[in-house]
Design an enzyme around this catalytic site. Structure first.
Site, short mmCIF file in Angstrom:
data_model
loop_
_atom_site.label_atom_id
_atom_site.label_comp_id
_atom_site.label_asym_id
_atom_site.label_seq_id
_atom_site.Cartn_x
_atom_site.Cartn_y
_atom_site.Cartn_z
N HIS A 1 -0.39 3.28 -9.99
CA HIS A 1 -1.22 4.01 -9.01
C HIS A 1 -0.65 5.43 -8.93
CE1 HIS A 1 -3.53 5.14 -5.57
NE2 HIS A 1 -2.44 5.34 -4.85
N ASP B 1 -8.35 2.66 -6.67
CA ASP B 1 -8.63 3.36 -7.93
C ASP B 1 -9.83 2.73 -8.63
OD1 ASP B 1 -6.07 4.98 -7.79
OD2 ASP B 1 -5.28 2.94 -7.78
N VAL C 1 0.85 -1.20 0.00
CA VAL C 1 0.00 0.00 0.00
C VAL C 1 0.89 1.25 0.00
CG1 VAL C 1 -1.77 1.27 1.30
CG2 VAL C 1 -1.86 -1.24 1.18
#
Ligand code: NAD
Ligand code: LMR
Length: 329
Positions: free
Chosen positions: A188, A160, A130
């Site tokens: 990301h 997302d 993460v």
């Protein structure tokens, strides 16, 4: 599903995302309501006291599935025999930064944790990264864990994906539950590409909505791709509960399977398909079957999508090149 406890190691346990994730993991939202969980909380020495406070609150939840809580600042202890690693602990960006600006500050954390996972984690370890920049940090961790299959190192783009679902639902007036087959491709980052060309929106196709190119290019794609920035500007801190929710959704589906007739998005080491070079940790449309991610293959990628996927993949390659000293396996 085993009834002996699954060892779940959460790094950055005293941080904002850790705090939002731990209670739901303990409640069974991640691994199911029949799977006991033993939590290992890894933090920096200066935040161990705060982590103890979080552990007291977890205890006060009296979660029937929570069998133990261990707190440590020693990665070897934290990952010893771990079945799941939620690698959250890292510096978040602040206003005016891009996620790639965190590469120098954070990538070393993932190189070290990858090496420890290689040494002491359970054979079936599954990792979700993460901490940003999540894709490249996952690639770095995988590169430092040569005995663990690379496919077990994944990064979070479910947040997302969920953002894209919510924005498409809002625009079309369709309930989220009636939208399927959205895909998030790439990094990301602001270059990510949320793709609705294959989506089903109630009884209509996503391609129909994509015909409104002004909305697609100037509203939908940038709203999803820059949502993290919008949240930082509004809250003064990066997304936390929604990120924890995305991470829990990701591991839940990985272990328990994704819904039939739908797919989701996850960042995985590329096997070299869809024009994504092998080894880049890239977001793809995926299904989870039998505890493994499968990339949805054979989708027709039009020129509009191709250009956007290529741009995000180029950014991923540049990030990985920038940390080549940490990622040459
Ligand atoms: P935070 O600052 O609230 O918490 C981070 C915690 O990690 C801190 O408690 C810190 O002490 C700890 N930490 C730092 N280095 C560590 C290490 N080596 N080992 C163990 N713990 C360590 O930050 P946050 O809001 O929880 O965000 C964490 C990370 O997640 C950031 O990098 C952020 O940018 C990223 N993030 C990613 C996504 C995504 O979708 N991929 C979404 C939101 C946030
Ligand atoms: C997000 O997408 O919300 C996170 O990656 C935090 C950030 O830095 O944008």
């Amino acid at each position: 599903m085993s009834t002996s406890p699954a060892v779940v190691t959460v790094t950055g346990a005293a941080g904002s995302i850790g705090y939002a994730a731990l209670f739901r993991v303990a409640a069974g939202a991640m691994l199911g309501h029949h799977q006991p969980v033993a939590l290992r909380l890894l933090e920096l020495p200066q935040t161990i006291a705060a982590t103890e406070g979080t552990a007291m609150e977890l205890e006060d939840g009296a979660f029937p599935l929570l069998t133990s809580i261990d707190i440590t600042d020693d990665p070897h202890r934290a990952f010893d025999g771990a079945n799941y690693g939620l690698l959250i602990g890292a510096k978040p960006r602040s206003k005016g930064m891009e996620r790639a600006d965190l590469l120098a500050a954070n990538s070393d954390i993932f190189a070290k944790q990858g090496a420890v996972i290689n040494e002491v984690a359970a054979q079936d370890i599954r990792v979700i990264v993460v901490g940003n920049p999540a894709n490249t940090n996952a690639a770095v961790a995988a590169a430092n864990a040569p005995d663990v299959p690379a496919e077990r190192f994944t990064a979070l783009t479910r947040l997302d994906h969920n953002r894209a679902l919510a924005q498409l639902a809002r625009h079309t007036g369709t309930p989220v539950a009636e939208i399927t087959r959205i895909s998030v491709w790439g990094n990301h980052s602001a270059s990510q590409y949320p793709d609705i060309f294959h989506a089903r929106v109630g009884n209509r196709s996503g391609a129909e909505f994509a015909e409104d190119r002004d909305w697609l290019v100037n509203d939908f794609i940038p709203t999803v791709a820059k949502r993290g920035t919008a949240i930082i500007e509004a809250r003064g801190a990066s997304s936390a509960a929604s990120a924890a929710n995305g991470a829990i959704d990701h591991v839940h589906d990985w272990v328990l399977g994704s819904p039939a007739d739908d797919w989701t998005s996850a960042a995985l080491p590329s096997p070299g398909i869809y024009g994504v070079p092998e080894g880049l940790v890239c977001s793809f449309p995926v299904r989870a079957v039998g505890g493994r991610w499968q990339i949805v293959e054979g989708l027709d990628i039009n020129e509009f999508s191709r250009q956007r996927i290529d741009a995000s993949v180029a950014e991923l390659q540049a990030e990985l090149d920038a940390v080549s000293a940490l990622s040459d396996r």
